[in-house]
Design a protein around this motif. Structure first.
Motif, short mmCIF file in Angstrom:
data_model
loop_
_atom_site.label_atom_id
_atom_site.label_comp_id
_atom_site.label_asym_id
_atom_site.label_seq_id
_atom_site.Cartn_x
_atom_site.Cartn_y
_atom_site.Cartn_z
N GLY A 16 -29.61 -8.63 6.54
CA GLY A 16 -31.00 -8.87 6.13
C GLY A 16 -31.43 -7.66 5.27
O GLY A 16 -30.48 -7.04 4.76
N PRO A 17 -32.74 -7.86 4.94
CA PRO A 17 -33.38 -6.98 3.85
C PRO A 17 -33.11 -5.49 3.99
O PRO A 17 -33.37 -4.60 3.29
CB PRO A 17 -34.57 -7.45 3.57
N THR A 18 -33.02 -5.05 5.27
CA THR A 18 -33.14 -3.62 5.78
C THR A 18 -31.79 -3.13 5.99
O THR A 18 -31.42 -3.36 7.37
CB THR A 18 -34.11 -3.33 6.69
N ASP A 19 -31.10 -2.55 5.16
CA ASP A 19 -29.52 -1.96 5.69
C ASP A 19 -29.80 -0.80 6.34
O ASP A 19 -31.30 0.00 6.35
CB ASP A 19 -28.81 -1.95 4.40
N GLY A 20 -28.90 0.18 6.65
CA GLY A 20 -29.09 1.45 7.24
C GLY A 20 -29.70 2.45 6.55
O GLY A 20 -30.40 3.09 6.96
N LEU A 21 -29.51 2.61 4.99
CA LEU A 21 -29.98 3.57 4.38
C LEU A 21 -31.67 3.10 4.30
O LEU A 21 -32.29 4.20 4.21
CB LEU A 21 -29.54 3.58 2.99
N LYS A 22 -31.94 2.04 3.92
CA LYS A 22 -33.32 1.59 3.93
C LYS A 22 -34.10 1.88 5.14
O LYS A 22 -35.14 2.37 5.31
CB LYS A 22 -33.58 0.20 3.56
N LEU A 23 -33.45 1.45 6.28
CA LEU A 23 -33.81 1.92 7.83
C LEU A 23 -34.21 3.37 7.96
O LEU A 23 -35.24 3.94 8.09
CB LEU A 23 -32.82 1.49 8.69
N LEU A 24 -33.21 4.29 7.54
CA LEU A 24 -33.31 5.62 7.33
C LEU A 24 -34.64 6.08 6.80
O LEU A 24 -35.33 6.94 7.22
CB LEU A 24 -32.07 6.32 6.84
N ASP A 25 -34.74 5.73 5.53
CA ASP A 25 -35.95 6.14 4.54
C ASP A 25 -37.15 5.60 5.43
O ASP A 25 -38.07 6.73 5.46
CB ASP A 25 -35.97 5.36 3.04
#
Length: 97
Positions: A38-47
């Motif tokens: 999906g569009p939200t990987d772990g780094l984006k989720l973190l941010d």
């Protein structure tokens, strides 16, 4: 984590995790892989977690991308890891909060 007495809520991807948080889930810790569908990987989720929920600790795991220690409250757990290593990292982060 469950066997050690923790309540675990699973999300299929970053979008579902954000939805759970947005619906009022108040976890002690977010554990995520860096690579997710999906569009939200772990780094984006973190941010997004750090912006929307300051102080909520995050533990990231991956075998592909080492995380620089530029994020406060984040622990990076390289894969493969043992259940004991995961439990130790989780306990450490929860204890700090």
């Amino acid at each position: 984590m469950r066997e050690s007495g923790y309540k675990v809520v699973e999300a299929a991807d970053g979008e579902e995790a954000l939805g759970l948080l947005g619906a009022g889930l108040t976890p002690d810790l977010v554990i995520s892989d860096i690579r997710m569908p999906g569009p939200t990987d772990g780094l984006k989720l973190l941010d997004l977690v750090q912006k929307r929920y300051p102080g909520l600790p995050v533990l990231l795991a991956s075998s592909h991308l080492p995380l620089e220690n530029r994020h406060q409250g984040v622990v990076f757990l390289p894969k493969p890891y043992t259940p004991l290593a995961l439990l130790g990292a989780a306990r450490s982060l929860i204890a700090k909060n």
